[in-house]
Design an enzyme around this catalytic site. Structure first.
Site, PDB file in Angstrom:
ATOM      1  N   GLY A   9       0.831  -1.209   0.000  1.00  0.00           N
ATOM      2  CA  GLY A   9       0.000   0.000   0.000  1.00  0.00           C
ATOM      3  C   GLY A   9       0.860   1.251   0.000  1.00  0.00           C
ATOM      4  N   ASN A  10       0.309   2.317   0.581  1.00  0.00           N
ATOM      5  CA  ASN A  10       0.985   3.617   0.523  1.00  0.00           C
ATOM      6  C   ASN A  10       2.388   3.581   1.113  1.00  0.00           C
ATOM      7  OD1 ASN A  10      -1.105   4.935  -0.783  1.00  0.00           O
ATOM      8  ND2 ASN A  10      -2.111   5.540   1.120  1.00  0.00           N
ATOM      9  N   VAL A  11       2.512   3.063   2.330  1.00  0.00           N
ATOM     10  CA  VAL A  11       3.828   3.084   2.989  1.00  0.00           C
ATOM     11  C   VAL A  11       4.764   2.052   2.364  1.00  0.00           C
ATOM     12  CG1 VAL A  11       5.058   2.791   5.177  1.00  0.00           C
ATOM     13  CG2 VAL A  11       2.821   3.891   5.152  1.00  0.00           C
ATOM     14  N   GLY A  12       4.267   0.836   2.155  1.00  0.00           N
ATOM     15  CA  GLY A  12       5.114  -0.236   1.611  1.00  0.00           C
ATOM     16  C   GLY A  12       5.669   0.117   0.239  1.00  0.00           C
ATOM     17  N   ARG A  82      -5.243   4.498   9.886  1.00  0.00           N
ATOM     18  CA  ARG A  82      -6.382   5.183  10.515  1.00  0.00           C
ATOM     19  C   ARG A  82      -6.995   6.200   9.562  1.00  0.00           C
ATOM     20  NH1 ARG A  82      -3.945   9.422  15.071  1.00  0.00           N
ATOM     21  NH2 ARG A  82      -1.874   9.663  14.154  1.00  0.00           N
ATOM     22  N   ARG A  88      -4.236   5.696  16.536  1.00  0.00           N
ATOM     23  CA  ARG A  88      -3.557   4.493  16.020  1.00  0.00           C
ATOM     24  C   ARG A  88      -3.997   3.257  16.809  1.00  0.00           C
ATOM     25  NH1 ARG A  88       0.157   8.620  16.476  1.00  0.00           N
ATOM     26  NH2 ARG A  88       1.429   9.153  14.673  1.00  0.00           N
ATOM     27  N   VAL A 118       6.087  -1.846  11.111  1.00  0.00           N
ATOM     28  CA  VAL A 118       5.599  -0.492  10.830  1.00  0.00           C
ATOM     29  C   VAL A 118       4.106  -0.372  11.167  1.00  0.00           C
ATOM     30  CG1 VAL A 118       5.386   1.278   9.026  1.00  0.00           C
ATOM     31  CG2 VAL A 118       7.318  -0.307   8.972  1.00  0.00           C
ATOM     32  N   SER A 119       3.357  -1.455  10.970  1.00  0.00           N
ATOM     33  CA  SER A 119       1.895  -1.412  11.172  1.00  0.00           C
ATOM     34  C   SER A 119       1.561  -0.900  12.567  1.00  0.00           C
ATOM     35  CB  SER A 119       1.301  -2.816  10.994  1.00  0.00           C
ATOM     36  OG  SER A 119       1.763  -3.393   9.792  1.00  0.00           O
ATOM     37  N   ARG A 151       9.899  14.527  11.768  1.00  0.00           N
ATOM     38  CA  ARG A 151       8.842  15.554  11.917  1.00  0.00           C
ATOM     39  C   ARG A 151       9.278  16.616  12.928  1.00  0.00           C
ATOM     40  NH1 ARG A 151       3.975  11.210  11.822  1.00  0.00           N
ATOM     41  NH2 ARG A 151       3.725  11.145   9.568  1.00  0.00           N
ATOM     42  N   HIS A 175       4.946   5.531  20.041  1.00  0.00           N
ATOM     43  CA  HIS A 175       4.575   6.182  18.773  1.00  0.00           C
ATOM     44  C   HIS A 175       3.060   6.428  18.781  1.00  0.00           C
ATOM     45  CE1 HIS A 175       4.600   7.249  14.570  1.00  0.00           C
ATOM     46  NE2 HIS A 175       3.792   6.247  14.254  1.00  0.00           N
TER      47      HIS A 175
HETATM   48  N1  LIG Z   1       5.049   3.149  12.293  1.00  0.00           N
HETATM   49  C1  LIG Z   1       4.841   4.239  11.563  1.00  0.00           C
HETATM   50  O1  LIG Z   1       5.534   5.240  11.710  1.00  0.00           O
HETATM   51  C2  LIG Z   1       3.765   4.235  10.519  1.00  0.00           C
HETATM   52  C3  LIG Z   1       3.713   5.242   9.546  1.00  0.00           C
HETATM   53  C4  LIG Z   1       2.699   5.217   8.577  1.00  0.00           C
HETATM   54  C5  LIG Z   1       1.780   4.177   8.580  1.00  0.00           C
HETATM   55  N2  LIG Z   1       1.853   3.230   9.537  1.00  0.00           N
HETATM   56  C6  LIG Z   1       0.933   2.092   9.553  1.00  0.00           C
HETATM   57  O2  LIG Z   1       1.305   1.230   8.478  1.00  0.00           O
HETATM   58  C7  LIG Z   1       0.160   0.495   8.056  1.00  0.00           C
HETATM   59  C8  LIG Z   1      -0.012   0.625   6.534  1.00  0.00           C
HETATM   60  O3  LIG Z   1      -0.325   1.939   6.192  1.00  0.00           O
HETATM   61  P1  LIG Z   1      -0.608   2.312   4.650  1.00  0.00           P
HETATM   62  O4  LIG Z   1      -0.878   3.748   4.606  1.00  0.00           O
HETATM   63  O5  LIG Z   1       0.449   1.737   3.789  1.00  0.00           O
HETATM   64  O6  LIG Z   1      -1.960   1.489   4.403  1.00  0.00           O
HETATM   65  P2  LIG Z   1      -2.524   0.952   2.999  1.00  0.00           P
HETATM   66  O7  LIG Z   1      -3.940   0.590   3.223  1.00  0.00           O
HETATM   67  O8  LIG Z   1      -2.184   1.903   1.907  1.00  0.00           O
HETATM   68  O9  LIG Z   1      -1.673  -0.383   2.756  1.00  0.00           O
HETATM   69  C9  LIG Z   1      -1.788  -1.516   3.562  1.00  0.00           C
HETATM   70  C10 LIG Z   1      -1.698  -2.735   2.659  1.00  0.00           C
HETATM   71  O10 LIG Z   1      -1.647  -3.903   3.468  1.00  0.00           O
HETATM   72  C11 LIG Z   1      -2.282  -4.927   2.708  1.00  0.00           C
HETATM   73  N3  LIG Z   1      -2.626  -6.059   3.544  1.00  0.00           N
HETATM   74  C12 LIG Z   1      -3.635  -6.162   4.441  1.00  0.00           C
HETATM   75  N4  LIG Z   1      -3.594  -7.398   5.011  1.00  0.00           N
HETATM   76  C13 LIG Z   1      -2.558  -8.052   4.467  1.00  0.00           C
HETATM   77  C14 LIG Z   1      -1.999  -9.342   4.656  1.00  0.00           C
HETATM   78  N5  LIG Z   1      -2.522 -10.224   5.526  1.00  0.00           N
HETATM   79  N6  LIG Z   1      -0.929  -9.692   3.920  1.00  0.00           N
HETATM   80  C15 LIG Z   1      -0.382  -8.826   3.035  1.00  0.00           C
HETATM   81  N7  LIG Z   1      -0.859  -7.581   2.812  1.00  0.00           N
HETATM   82  C16 LIG Z   1      -1.925  -7.208   3.531  1.00  0.00           C
HETATM   83  C17 LIG Z   1      -3.493  -4.218   2.098  1.00  0.00           C
HETATM   84  O11 LIG Z   1      -4.034  -4.956   1.005  1.00  0.00           O
HETATM   85  C18 LIG Z   1      -2.889  -2.883   1.701  1.00  0.00           C
HETATM   86  O12 LIG Z   1      -2.454  -2.870   0.353  1.00  0.00           O
HETATM   87  C19 LIG Z   1      -1.010   1.051   8.856  1.00  0.00           C
HETATM   88  O13 LIG Z   1      -1.268   0.231   9.972  1.00  0.00           O
HETATM   89  C20 LIG Z   1      -0.510   2.419   9.306  1.00  0.00           C
HETATM   90  O14 LIG Z   1      -1.151   2.865  10.478  1.00  0.00           O
HETATM   91  C21 LIG Z   1       2.818   3.241  10.501  1.00  0.00           C
HETATM   92  O1  LIG Z   2      -0.515   8.659  11.936  1.00  0.00           O
HETATM   93  C1  LIG Z   2      -0.674   7.481  11.612  1.00  0.00           C
HETATM   94  O2  LIG Z   2      -1.690   6.838  11.914  1.00  0.00           O
HETATM   95  C2  LIG Z   2       0.350   6.817  10.756  1.00  0.00           C
HETATM   96  C3  LIG Z   2       1.731   6.887  11.289  1.00  0.00           C
HETATM   97  O3  LIG Z   2       1.851   6.312  12.541  1.00  0.00           O
HETATM   98  C4  LIG Z   2       2.291   8.278  11.235  1.00  0.00           C
HETATM   99  O4  LIG Z   2       2.784   8.744  12.246  1.00  0.00           O
HETATM  100  O5  LIG Z   2       2.247   8.899  10.150  1.00  0.00           O
END
Ligand SMILES: NC(=O)c1ccc[n+]([C@@H]2O[C@H](COP(=O)([O-])OP(=O)(O)OC[C@H]3O[C@@H](n4cnc5c(N)ncnc54)[C@H](O)[C@@H]3O)[C@@H](O)[C@H]2O)c1
Ligand SMILES: O=C(O)C[C@H](O)C(=O)O
Length: 310
Positions: A9-12, A82, A88, A118-119, A151, A175
């Site tokens: 998705g977006n982050v990956g 979220r 979160r 990261v999730s 940030r 976090h």
């Molecule tokens: N730790 C951090 O600093 C940080 C920063 C940004 C986002 N995040 C978290 O990262 C996660 C992803 O965010 P995003 O914006 O990329 O979301 P997103 O919805 O764009 O991407 C998530 C992807 O995970 C896939 N997915 C779901 N279940 C799966 C599984 N069992 N196996 C494989 N793929 C699977 C979905 O199909 C989707 O493409 C969220 O939980 C978000 O809160 C954490």
């Molecule tokens: O804010 C979020 O839910 C995603 C991530 O943890 C971030 O800090 O951008």
């Protein structure tokens, strides 16, 4: 060196993009459950190879973990983000099951990999990964502090009206919107304490803006951020794969460090080829120690919700 990123998705996908154009790894595999999605993202990024000029080989797969075999680092970004107005912590119900099953799958094919979680809620997902896999603590790293610190430096650079790259600073703790601890006392502008240039009220505003940095972006974007998160993961992966031994605040299992036990939360770590090579003991003052203890209480409270998956 091979990196697997679960969740295209977006982050990956952003992380895969940065790792590729910066030449951090020779091979990147994207995995997703959405049919064709990881394959599409990998193909799209690969079609930048001749314009941004890189040689990293990217591929995507819909759930075929055999393609991830022999990965040196595995990044887990799978799960839901979220929406505006959410915390979160509200993501735990769905993300805990996803993170646990993904961690099991990746280790089957890459038993020696270092896992970067990261999730969200990230500290709790890091704790879950560590407990569910039984991996040693140096191989399970939660990414949050790198992002929160970038940030923090952004908001300091705005307040100081100086380039962000001339600013040093770290965010430790959980976090979360209320659990982060921007270390304003230790932040500097080219080695000079930022308190020489900013009033306490200005420093307090920088800290507050940093803590809700993710929530602010979620409000603006309708989903959580991805450019800085993806780049922060790539920065961490670079320090591992290229053994850079950078000091990066990461969520790590604490066994007495910073006065805490049996919890994963953000503290400064030396990150190199073995993952977490050292936890750096920054001498906190009494006020910072109290904030860290309060942050730990909140993270521990969240970890209690893992009973059904652990
Ligand atoms: N730790 C951090 O600093 C940080 C920063 C940004 C986002 N995040 C978290 O990262 C996660 C992803 O965010 P995003 O914006 O990329 O979301 P997103 O919805 O764009 O991407 C998530 C992807 O995970 C896939 N997915 C779901 N279940 C799966 C599984 N069992 N196996 C494989 N793929 C699977 C979905 O199909 C989707 O493409 C969220 O939980 C978000 O809160 C954490
Ligand atoms: O804010 C979020 O839910 C995603 C991530 O943890 C971030 O800090 O951008």
């Amino acid at each position: 060196m091979k990196v697997t990123i679960v969740g295209a998705g977006n982050v990956g996908a952003t992380c895969a993009d940065v790792i590729s154009y910066r030449g951090i790894a020779s091979e990147v595999v994207l995995v997703d459950i959405k049919e064709g999605f990881a394959e599409g993202k990998a193909m799209d990024i690969m079609q930048c190879a001749t314009t941004t000029v890189f040689n990293t080989q990217l591929s995507g797969t819909t759930g075929d973990y055999s393609k991830t075999a022999g990965s040196d680092v595995v990044v887990i970004t799978s799960g839901i983000p979220r929406k505006p107005g959410m915390t979160r912590e509200e993501l735990i119900g769905i993300n805990a099951g996803i993170v646990k099953s993904v961690a099991d799958n990746v280790l089957t094919h890459s038993p020696n990999a270092i896992i970067v979680v990261v999730s969200n809620p990230m500290d709790t997902m890091t704790y879950l990964t560590l407990k569910a896999t039984g991996l040693p603590k140096h191989r399970v790293i939660g990414m949050g502090g790198a992002l929160d610190s970038s940030r923090f430096k952004y908001f300091l650079s705005k307040a100081l009206d100086k380039p962000a790259n001339d600013i040093q600073g770290m965010v430790i703790g959980g976090h979360g919107d209320t659990t982060m601890i921007p270390l304003t006392r230790l932040a500097s502008y080219n080695g000079v304490p930022v308190s020489n240039f900013l009033s306490q009220a200005e420093l307090d505003k920088v800290a507050a803006d940093t803590m809700v940095g993710g929530a602010t972006l979620t409000g603006l974007l309708g989903t959580s951020a991805w450019y800085a998160p993806g780049a922060s993961v790539a920065y961490l992966v670079d320090s591992i794969l290229n053994d850079q031994k950078r000091m990066i605040p990461c969520s790590v299992f604490l066994e007495g460090e910073y006065g805490q036990e049996d919890i994963c939360m953000g503290v400064p770590c030396i990150i190199g080829k073995n993952g977490i090579e050292k936890i750096v003991d920054v001498q906190l003052n009494d006020a910072e120690k109290a904030l860290f203890a309060k942050s730990a209480d909140a993270v521990r409270n969240m970890n209690a919700d893992l009973k059904s998956v652990l």
